[in-house]
Design a protein around this motif. Structure first.
Motif, PDB file in Angstrom:
ATOM      1  N   PRO A 141      36.565  34.029  51.310  1.00  0.00           N
ATOM      2  CA  PRO A 141      38.446  34.503  50.883  1.00  0.00           C
ATOM      3  C   PRO A 141      38.013  35.908  51.575  1.00  0.00           C
ATOM      4  O   PRO A 141      37.015  36.820  51.641  1.00  0.00           O
ATOM      5  N   THR A 142      39.434  36.443  51.641  1.00  0.00           N
ATOM      6  CA  THR A 142      39.369  37.788  52.620  1.00  0.00           C
ATOM      7  C   THR A 142      40.483  38.339  51.792  1.00  0.00           C
ATOM      8  O   THR A 142      41.646  38.011  52.163  1.00  0.00           O
ATOM      9  N   ILE A 143      40.492  39.682  51.351  1.00  0.00           N
ATOM     10  CA  ILE A 143      41.317  39.935  49.769  1.00  0.00           C
ATOM     11  C   ILE A 143      41.895  41.101  50.765  1.00  0.00           C
ATOM     12  O   ILE A 143      41.363  42.270  51.238  1.00  0.00           O
ATOM     13  N   ILE A 144      43.260  41.340  50.720  1.00  0.00           N
ATOM     14  CA  ILE A 144      43.576  42.491  50.909  1.00  0.00           C
ATOM     15  C   ILE A 144      45.175  43.396  50.051  1.00  0.00           C
ATOM     16  O   ILE A 144      45.882  42.258  49.403  1.00  0.00           O
ATOM     17  N   ALA A 145      44.524  44.361  50.441  1.00  0.00           N
ATOM     18  CA  ALA A 145      45.564  44.969  49.203  1.00  0.00           C
ATOM     19  C   ALA A 145      47.097  44.699  49.823  1.00  0.00           C
ATOM     20  O   ALA A 145      47.632  44.972  50.338  1.00  0.00           O
ATOM     21  N   GLY A 169      37.498  43.216  51.236  1.00  0.00           N
ATOM     22  CA  GLY A 169      36.546  42.546  51.212  1.00  0.00           C
ATOM     23  C   GLY A 169      36.254  41.317  51.150  1.00  0.00           C
ATOM     24  O   GLY A 169      37.444  40.541  50.673  1.00  0.00           O
ATOM     25  N   GLY A 170      35.404  40.432  50.367  1.00  0.00           N
ATOM     26  CA  GLY A 170      35.610  38.354  50.075  1.00  0.00           C
ATOM     27  C   GLY A 170      35.481  38.710  48.423  1.00  0.00           C
ATOM     28  O   GLY A 170      35.881  39.442  47.472  1.00  0.00           O
ATOM     29  N   TYR A 171      34.447  38.002  48.046  1.00  0.00           N
ATOM     30  CA  TYR A 171      34.479  37.729  46.026  1.00  0.00           C
ATOM     31  C   TYR A 171      34.315  38.564  45.581  1.00  0.00           C
ATOM     32  O   TYR A 171      33.031  39.762  46.131  1.00  0.00           O
TER      33      TYR A 171
END
Length: 258
Positions: free
Chosen positions: A228-232, A239-241
Motif C-alpha cells: 500500500p501507498t498511504i497519502i495524507a 509510506g506503506g504498511y
C-alpha cells in the motif's frame, strides 16, 4: 499515454553520464530563453512521448520544477540543464521537493470523488488518508485487517485501486489482478466485495464503467511504486504498511508540521 517512471529514469540516467555535480547534465536549447515553453521543449526533445503534468518556477533561482511520469526534475530556464534529486532549503531545514510533491498530490487527489473510492472509517473522522491498494498484496491485506482499529482511532481509509501487475500484460491482455479489482469496484456491495478479496476470496466477475485504470495511472503520476501507498490529506506520502498506532503518530506529527 503516460510514460512509466522506470522508462523515464532510463533516459535520465543515460543523459547523466559522467557524475556531474548535483546530477546536472545538458539538455537542448529551444525558443526564447526563460519561458515555460523552453522548459517543455527541452524535456520533450529528450523524451517526445513524456506527459508533463506540471511546470512551475522552482525556489531555486533560474530553474523550473517539472513533474513528469512520476518524476520531479529541475530544469534551467534556458533549457540547457536538468537536475534530478531533492532540493533542500538549508536555512529552513526543509525538503522543498517533498513540499512540491505534496501540493501536487493534494491537488490531483482532490479530483477523485468519494464515489470512486472505497471508504472505511467513522462518520466524522479526525483524519482521512488515501490508500493506493492491490487486493492481493500481503501488506495491503495486513493493513485492512486493522480497519476496525483505524476507525476507532478516528482515521478513514479511502482506498483507490492500484493493481501492481498493471492494467495489461505484455500481450495486451488485462492482468488478473486488474480484472479482480474491476470486479470489486463493480460489485453491488463494493465494501463487502473488497473485504472478501482482502481475505483471499476471489470476487464474482463483474464489469461496469469503473475508475480502476484511471486510478492506476493516477498512482503512476503521483510517484506510487508499490502497495500500500498511504497519502495524507495535505498530500504528504506517509509510506506503506503501518499499524493504527503508527498511523496516528504519523498523522499527528504531520499535522503539527514536523
Amino acid at each position: 499515454m503516460l510514460v512509466r517512471f522506470e522508462m523515464f529514469k532510463k533516459w535520465l540516467l543515460a543523459l547523466c553520464v559522467g557524475g556531474l555535480a548535483l546530477n546536472a547534465c545538458a539538455a537542448s536549447e529551444a525558443a526564447a530563453p526563460g519561458s515555460e515553453d523552453v522548459v517543455r521543449k527541452a524535456v520533450l526533445s529528450v523524451e517526445p512521448t513524456a506527459t508533463i503534468d506540471s511546470i512551475k518556477p522552482a525556489q531555486l533561482p533560474g530553474f523550473y520544477q517539472v513533474i513528469t511520469s512520476g518524476l520531479m526534475l529541475y530544469v534551467s530556464a534556458d533549457g540547457k540543464y536538468v537536475m534530478n534529486g531533492d532540493l533542500l532549503d538549508l536555512t529552513a531545514k526543509k525538503n522543498l521537493s517533498e513540499a512540491g510533491w505534496a501540493a501536487f498530490r493534494k491537488a490531483e487527489l482532490a479530483k477523485v470523488p468519494e464515489s470512486a473510492r472505497i471508504v472505511f472509517g467513522p462518520a466524522n473522522p479526525r483524519y482521512r488518508v488515501t490508500v493506493f491498494t492491490d487486493v492481493n498484496c500481503g501488506y495491503c491485506r495486513a493493513l485492512h485487517e486493522h480497519v476496525a482499529a483505524f476507525t476507532k482511532a478516528g482515521i478513514a481509509l479511502e482506498y483507490v485501486a492500484w493493481p501492481r501487475d498493471g492494467v495489461t500484460d505484455p500481450a495486451g491482455r488485462n492482468t488478473q489482478v486488474y480484472n479482480e479489482m474491476v470486479s470489486v469496484w463493480c460489485a453491488t456491495d463494493r465494501k463487502s466485495a473488497f473485504t472478501a478479496a482482502k481475505e483471499g476470496k476471489a470476487p464474482k466477475s463483474a464489469t461496469c464503467a469503473n475508475p480502476v485504470k484511471d486510478q492506476y495511472e493516477l498512482g503512476l503520476k503521483l510517484g506510487v511504486t508499490g502497495t500500500p501507498t498511504i497519502i495524507a490529506e495535505d498530500g504528504t506520502m506517509l509510506g506503506g504498511y503501518v499499524t493504527p498506532e503508527q498511523m496516528l503518530e504519523l498523522l499527528s506529527k504531520n499535522k503539527a508540521g514536523g
